[in-house]
Design a protein around this motif. Structure first.
Motif, PDB file in Angstrom:
ATOM      1  N   UNK A  26       0.833  -1.207   0.000  1.00  0.00           N
ATOM      2  CA  UNK A  26       0.000   0.000   0.000  1.00  0.00           C
ATOM      3  C   UNK A  26       0.865   1.253   0.000  1.00  0.00           C
ATOM      4  N   UNK A  27       0.435   2.240  -0.778  1.00  0.00           N
ATOM      5  CA  UNK A  27       1.074   3.560  -0.791  1.00  0.00           C
ATOM      6  C   UNK A  27       0.019   4.568  -0.360  1.00  0.00           C
ATOM      7  N   UNK A  28       0.312   5.282   0.709  1.00  0.00           N
ATOM      8  CA  UNK A  28      -0.629   6.239   1.276  1.00  0.00           C
ATOM      9  C   UNK A  28      -0.018   7.638   1.178  1.00  0.00           C
ATOM     10  N   UNK A  29      -0.794   8.558   0.633  1.00  0.00           N
ATOM     11  CA  UNK A  29      -0.378   9.959   0.570  1.00  0.00           C
ATOM     12  C   UNK A  29      -1.331  10.738   1.463  1.00  0.00           C
ATOM     13  N   UNK A  30      -0.831  11.207   2.590  1.00  0.00           N
ATOM     14  CA  UNK A  30      -1.634  12.000   3.526  1.00  0.00           C
ATOM     15  C   UNK A  30      -1.523  13.456   3.102  1.00  0.00           C
ATOM     16  N   UNK A  31      -2.659  14.118   2.939  1.00  0.00           N
ATOM     17  CA  UNK A  31      -2.643  15.520   2.528  1.00  0.00           C
ATOM     18  C   UNK A  31      -3.410  16.388   3.515  1.00  0.00           C
ATOM     19  N   UNK A  32      -2.932  17.592   3.647  1.00  0.00           N
ATOM     20  CA  UNK A  32      -3.621  18.614   4.422  1.00  0.00           C
ATOM     21  C   UNK A  32      -3.780  19.800   3.487  1.00  0.00           C
ATOM     22  N   UNK A  33      -5.013  20.270   3.324  1.00  0.00           N
ATOM     23  CA  UNK A  33      -5.275  21.381   2.419  1.00  0.00           C
ATOM     24  C   UNK A  33      -5.268  22.679   3.211  1.00  0.00           C
ATOM     25  N   UNK A  76      -1.276  20.823   0.446  1.00  0.00           N
ATOM     26  CA  UNK A  76      -1.904  21.333  -0.760  1.00  0.00           C
ATOM     27  C   UNK A  76      -2.463  22.720  -0.475  1.00  0.00           C
ATOM     28  N   UNK A  77      -2.486  23.578  -1.467  1.00  0.00           N
ATOM     29  CA  UNK A  77      -3.030  24.922  -1.339  1.00  0.00           C
ATOM     30  C   UNK A  77      -4.142  25.110  -2.358  1.00  0.00           C
ATOM     31  N   UNK A  78      -5.264  25.681  -1.930  1.00  0.00           N
ATOM     32  CA  UNK A  78      -6.349  25.939  -2.867  1.00  0.00           C
ATOM     33  C   UNK A  78      -7.467  26.722  -2.227  1.00  0.00           C
ATOM     34  N   UNK A  79      -8.312  27.305  -3.069  1.00  0.00           N
ATOM     35  CA  UNK A  79      -9.446  28.069  -2.550  1.00  0.00           C
ATOM     36  C   UNK A  79     -10.661  27.180  -2.314  1.00  0.00           C
ATOM     37  N   UNK A  81     -11.426  23.275  -1.061  1.00  0.00           N
ATOM     38  CA  UNK A  81     -10.798  22.077  -0.492  1.00  0.00           C
ATOM     39  C   UNK A  81     -11.081  20.839  -1.337  1.00  0.00           C
ATOM     40  N   UNK A  82     -12.321  20.625  -1.717  1.00  0.00           N
ATOM     41  CA  UNK A  82     -12.686  19.419  -2.466  1.00  0.00           C
ATOM     42  C   UNK A  82     -12.028  19.409  -3.841  1.00  0.00           C
ATOM     43  N   UNK A  83     -12.090  20.520  -4.558  1.00  0.00           N
ATOM     44  CA  UNK A  83     -11.435  20.593  -5.870  1.00  0.00           C
ATOM     45  C   UNK A  83      -9.940  20.334  -5.741  1.00  0.00           C
ATOM     46  N   UNK A  84      -9.327  20.895  -4.719  1.00  0.00           N
ATOM     47  CA  UNK A  84      -7.891  20.727  -4.514  1.00  0.00           C
ATOM     48  C   UNK A  84      -7.553  19.264  -4.250  1.00  0.00           C
ATOM     49  N   UNK A  85      -8.367  18.582  -3.459  1.00  0.00           N
ATOM     50  CA  UNK A  85      -8.147  17.158  -3.171  1.00  0.00           C
ATOM     51  C   UNK A  85      -8.228  16.339  -4.457  1.00  0.00           C
ATOM     52  N   UNK A  86      -9.246  16.567  -5.266  1.00  0.00           N
ATOM     53  CA  UNK A  86      -9.397  15.775  -6.486  1.00  0.00           C
ATOM     54  C   UNK A  86      -8.337  16.114  -7.526  1.00  0.00           C
ATOM     55  N   UNK A  87      -7.915  17.362  -7.599  1.00  0.00           N
ATOM     56  CA  UNK A  87      -6.818  17.706  -8.508  1.00  0.00           C
ATOM     57  C   UNK A  87      -5.556  16.938  -8.119  1.00  0.00           C
ATOM     58  N   UNK A  88      -5.272  16.889  -6.824  1.00  0.00           N
ATOM     59  CA  UNK A  88      -4.101  16.150  -6.348  1.00  0.00           C
ATOM     60  C   UNK A  88      -4.238  14.656  -6.620  1.00  0.00           C
ATOM     61  N   UNK A  89      -5.438  14.129  -6.454  1.00  0.00           N
ATOM     62  CA  UNK A  89      -5.676  12.705  -6.691  1.00  0.00           C
ATOM     63  C   UNK A  89      -5.419  12.350  -8.150  1.00  0.00           C
ATOM     64  N   UNK A  90      -5.885  13.182  -9.059  1.00  0.00           N
ATOM     65  CA  UNK A  90      -5.682  12.936 -10.490  1.00  0.00           C
ATOM     66  C   UNK A  90      -4.205  13.093 -10.844  1.00  0.00           C
ATOM     67  N   UNK A  91      -3.572  14.162 -10.361  1.00  0.00           N
ATOM     68  CA  UNK A  91      -2.151  14.396 -10.644  1.00  0.00           C
ATOM     69  C   UNK A  91      -1.279  13.234 -10.178  1.00  0.00           C
ATOM     70  N   UNK A  92      -1.635  12.640  -9.049  1.00  0.00           N
ATOM     71  CA  UNK A  92      -0.825  11.567  -8.474  1.00  0.00           C
ATOM     72  C   UNK A  92      -1.310  10.175  -8.894  1.00  0.00           C
ATOM     73  N   UNK A  93      -2.331  10.136  -9.735  1.00  0.00           N
ATOM     74  CA  UNK A  93      -2.877   8.883 -10.270  1.00  0.00           C
ATOM     75  C   UNK A  93      -3.159   7.864  -9.170  1.00  0.00           C
TER      76      UNK A  93
END
Length: 135
Positions: A26-33, A76-79, A81-93
């Protein structure tokens, strides 16, 4: 998987709920927006928020380190939170965004924009809502 966490308690609780489902592969990426105000003054400096994120990561990392093959953290930085999370998810596949819904009244959900509900409704990658552990 990408695991968004909001605060130290949320990070620790979410990681503890996720740990039993992990394997050495398993690979886990913990993010805080860090939510940017979009033109308005921010409530705290970026430095203060980055320090806070490190505290969040410390608490979230511990339950995962012996279960997952890799645990990464990122701010992560964004205006939005949800959009920023999904952008990161797509970028990191990632295969999925995984979270544990936080408690709160319906009124609080309305005021905060109900991030959990938006994560499910606006999903651009699979989303896994872990069972609540505080019930």
């Amino acid at each position: 998987m990408l695991v968004p966490v909001a605060d130290p308690e949320d990070g620790e609780r979410t990681a503890a709920a996720l740990a039993p489902y992990l394997s050495p592969s398993s690979r886990v990426i913990i993010v805080n927006v860090i939510e940017k105000a979009g033109g308005a003054p921010d409530k705290a400096s970026v430095e203060q928020r980055e320090e806070y994120a490190q505290t969040v990561f410390e608490r979230a990392r511990e339950p995962l380190e012996e279960r997952a093959g890799a645990v990464e953290t990122t701010i992560l930085f964004g205006t939005d939170v949800v959009e920023t999370i999904f952008e990161a998810a797509v970028e990191r596949a990632v295969d999925a965004v995984v979270f544990e819904p936080r408690g709160g009244s319906r009124f609080v959900e309305l005021l905060t924009g109900d991030v959990a509900r938006r994560l499910v409704k606006e999903a651009s990658v699979p989303v896994v809502a872990l069972p609540r552990t505080d019930t």
